[in-house]
Write an enzyme that holds these catalytic residues in place. Sequence first.
Site, PDB file in Angstrom:
ATOM      1  N   HIS A 100       0.646 -11.592   4.028  1.00 41.69           N
ATOM      2  CA  HIS A 100       0.044 -12.922   3.846  1.00 41.69           C
ATOM      3  C   HIS A 100       0.443 -13.767   5.049  1.00 41.69           C
ATOM      4  O   HIS A 100       1.644 -14.012   5.253  1.00 41.69           O
ATOM      5  CB  HIS A 100       0.557 -13.576   2.567  1.00 41.69           C
ATOM      6  CG  HIS A 100       0.321 -12.753   1.339  1.00 41.69           C
ATOM      7  ND1 HIS A 100      -0.711 -12.995   0.474  1.00 41.69           N
ATOM      8  CD2 HIS A 100       0.973 -11.663   0.841  1.00 41.69           C
ATOM      9  CE1 HIS A 100      -0.681 -12.114  -0.516  1.00 41.69           C
ATOM     10  NE2 HIS A 100       0.330 -11.287  -0.312  1.00 41.69           N
ATOM     11  N   ASP A 134       4.456  -7.980   3.241  1.00 42.23           N
ATOM     12  CA  ASP A 134       4.070  -8.985   2.232  1.00 42.23           C
ATOM     13  C   ASP A 134       4.243 -10.422   2.748  1.00 42.23           C
ATOM     14  O   ASP A 134       3.291 -11.009   3.245  1.00 42.23           O
ATOM     15  CB  ASP A 134       4.833  -8.749   0.927  1.00 42.23           C
ATOM     16  CG  ASP A 134       4.111  -9.309  -0.298  1.00 42.23           C
ATOM     17  OD1 ASP A 134       2.974  -9.793  -0.167  1.00 42.23           O
ATOM     18  OD2 ASP A 134       4.684  -9.261  -1.407  1.00 42.23           O
ATOM     19  N   ASP A 135       5.434 -10.981   2.599  1.00 44.75           N
ATOM     20  CA  ASP A 135       5.722 -12.351   3.061  1.00 44.75           C
ATOM     21  C   ASP A 135       7.025 -12.312   3.866  1.00 44.75           C
ATOM     22  O   ASP A 135       8.081 -12.747   3.393  1.00 44.75           O
ATOM     23  CB  ASP A 135       5.863 -13.284   1.854  1.00 44.75           C
ATOM     24  CG  ASP A 135       4.595 -13.344   1.033  1.00 44.75           C
ATOM     25  OD1 ASP A 135       3.656 -14.044   1.434  1.00 44.75           O
ATOM     26  OD2 ASP A 135       4.538 -12.656  -0.004  1.00 44.75           O
ATOM     27  N   GLU A 152       2.246  -5.656  -9.788  1.00 50.14           N
ATOM     28  CA  GLU A 152       3.462  -6.130  -9.110  1.00 50.14           C
ATOM     29  C   GLU A 152       4.419  -6.589 -10.214  1.00 50.14           C
ATOM     30  O   GLU A 152       5.454  -5.989 -10.434  1.00 50.14           O
ATOM     31  CB  GLU A 152       3.117  -7.274  -8.144  1.00 50.14           C
ATOM     32  CG  GLU A 152       4.317  -7.833  -7.378  1.00 50.14           C
ATOM     33  CD  GLU A 152       3.949  -9.041  -6.489  1.00 50.14           C
ATOM     34  OE1 GLU A 152       2.860  -9.633  -6.678  1.00 50.14           O
ATOM     35  OE2 GLU A 152       4.782  -9.391  -5.616  1.00 50.14           O
ATOM     36  N   HIS A 161      -4.088  -7.669  -5.782  1.00 53.65           N
ATOM     37  CA  HIS A 161      -2.707  -7.465  -6.211  1.00 53.65           C
ATOM     38  C   HIS A 161      -2.769  -7.060  -7.684  1.00 53.65           C
ATOM     39  O   HIS A 161      -3.395  -7.748  -8.500  1.00 53.65           O
ATOM     40  CB  HIS A 161      -1.912  -8.761  -6.093  1.00 53.65           C
ATOM     41  CG  HIS A 161      -1.503  -9.115  -4.692  1.00 53.65           C
ATOM     42  ND1 HIS A 161      -2.389  -9.205  -3.664  1.00 53.65           N
ATOM     43  CD2 HIS A 161      -0.266  -9.392  -4.170  1.00 53.65           C
ATOM     44  CE1 HIS A 161      -1.719  -9.532  -2.557  1.00 53.65           C
ATOM     45  NE2 HIS A 161      -0.442  -9.650  -2.831  1.00 53.65           N
ATOM     46  N   HIS A 188      -0.818  -5.243   4.305  1.00 52.47           N
ATOM     47  CA  HIS A 188      -0.522  -6.212   3.238  1.00 52.47           C
ATOM     48  C   HIS A 188       0.486  -7.225   3.774  1.00 52.47           C
ATOM     49  O   HIS A 188       1.692  -6.993   3.739  1.00 52.47           O
ATOM     50  CB  HIS A 188       0.032  -5.455   2.016  1.00 52.47           C
ATOM     51  CG  HIS A 188       0.342  -6.321   0.830  1.00 52.47           C
ATOM     52  ND1 HIS A 188       0.456  -5.811  -0.452  1.00 52.47           N
ATOM     53  CD2 HIS A 188       0.579  -7.655   0.709  1.00 52.47           C
ATOM     54  CE1 HIS A 188       0.759  -6.779  -1.296  1.00 52.47           C
ATOM     55  NE2 HIS A 188       0.844  -7.917  -0.610  1.00 52.47           N
TER      56      HIS A 188
HETATM   57  N1  ADE Z   1       0.934 -14.588  -2.433  1.00 48.44           N
HETATM   58  C1  ADE Z   1       1.766 -14.405  -1.408  1.00 48.44           C
HETATM   59  N2  ADE Z   1       2.584 -13.371  -1.664  1.00 48.44           N
HETATM   60  C2  ADE Z   1       2.247 -12.880  -2.876  1.00 48.44           C
HETATM   61  C3  ADE Z   1       2.715 -11.801  -3.674  1.00 48.44           C
HETATM   62  N3  ADE Z   1       3.712 -10.997  -3.297  1.00 48.44           N
HETATM   63  N4  ADE Z   1       2.146 -11.619  -4.877  1.00 48.44           N
HETATM   64  C4  ADE Z   1       1.154 -12.417  -5.286  1.00 48.44           C
HETATM   65  N5  ADE Z   1       0.683 -13.432  -4.573  1.00 48.44           N
HETATM   66  C5  ADE Z   1       1.228 -13.663  -3.369  1.00 48.44           C
HETATM   67 ZN    ZN Z   2       1.147  -9.788  -1.438  1.00 47.83          ZN
END
Ligand code: ADE
Ligand code: ZN
Length: 334
Positions: free
Chosen positions: A17, A276-277, A198, A195, A15
Amino acid sequence: MTKPLYQSLPKAELHMHIEGSFEPELMFEIAARNGINLPYKSITDLKNLYDFNNLQEFLDIYYQGVSVLQTEQDFYDLTWAYLLRAQADHIVHTEIFFDPQSHTDRGIDFDTVINGLYRALMDGESQLGISFGIIACFLRHLPEQAAFDIYPDIVRHKDKIIGIGLDSSELGHPPEKYQRIFAQAKKDGFKLVAHAGEEGPADYIWQAINLLEVDRIDHGNRCLDDAELVKTIVAKNLALTVCPLSNLKLKVVADLKNHPVRTMLQQGIRVTINSDDPAYFGGYLNENFARLQTAIGLSDEEIKQLIHNSFTASFLPPDLIQKHLTRLQSSGHN
Ligand code: ADE
Ligand code: ZN
């Protein structure tokens, strides 16, 4: 000093992006070579904005960053930078997300994006030994029709894309909105993830399971609100791709000390750790393990279980999963 266990073990990440791995330094470099003026005076100015109260505040900054990516080389450089970080964290397999609509809606050709990502990932496989999968995500704040509009491009590159995902603003955009396009993608043989849970409620996770028929749930934190849902996730052996530093930065949890990963493991859920990011949330995969370990004292057994899960929950073929598990065992850690 011996390395911490999470550092020394080979791992998979499921996971991440790719647009969320865009470090400010590279963003400024690419903006400059493309003649684009970012609305921030400096890297420090930009980093000062990385203080989010919720998912939407993050997404607003994230889409602004995405807008400087224009050429195939930009997408290559973005992906290569992530792969070097992945190698440093001893990631041997990664399944990355990308958001095609965030590029095509700006007039960037789908092929420019996918070819840049794919070329870097192929180089990563041959030069760094990191295998990969690519998952194309639909932006859920857009209408389902927009997903249908981009879908033929995804199918055209089915040799490069293993799965379909669903991301962006969760609240107000339940999985049921995408039921028809996910049914089509399932028919076409794509793996499916979404997703869910969250920021959204447990009901969105039910919908992802029952209506979208996903193979994995991304995040899924809110499943713990619903005992029946936990039972179902365990019975189906559905994996959750959990992202601790993301949860902290987006205020899904107030403190890592309250992170639900241990509870999830104790309840028998196949949970994995992911970044994630990472450019926005304070660290790559090992940093997620490190901070969790500091906060809740992850045991060696828990770390091994999480890493074991990262392979079994991957979309690798069974023989390759077995190879990774054997390698984990032979490193004397399983
Ligand atoms: N796009 C990039 N990161 C995300 C996240 N944590 N939740 C939803 N969309 C995303
Ligand atoms: Zn994500």
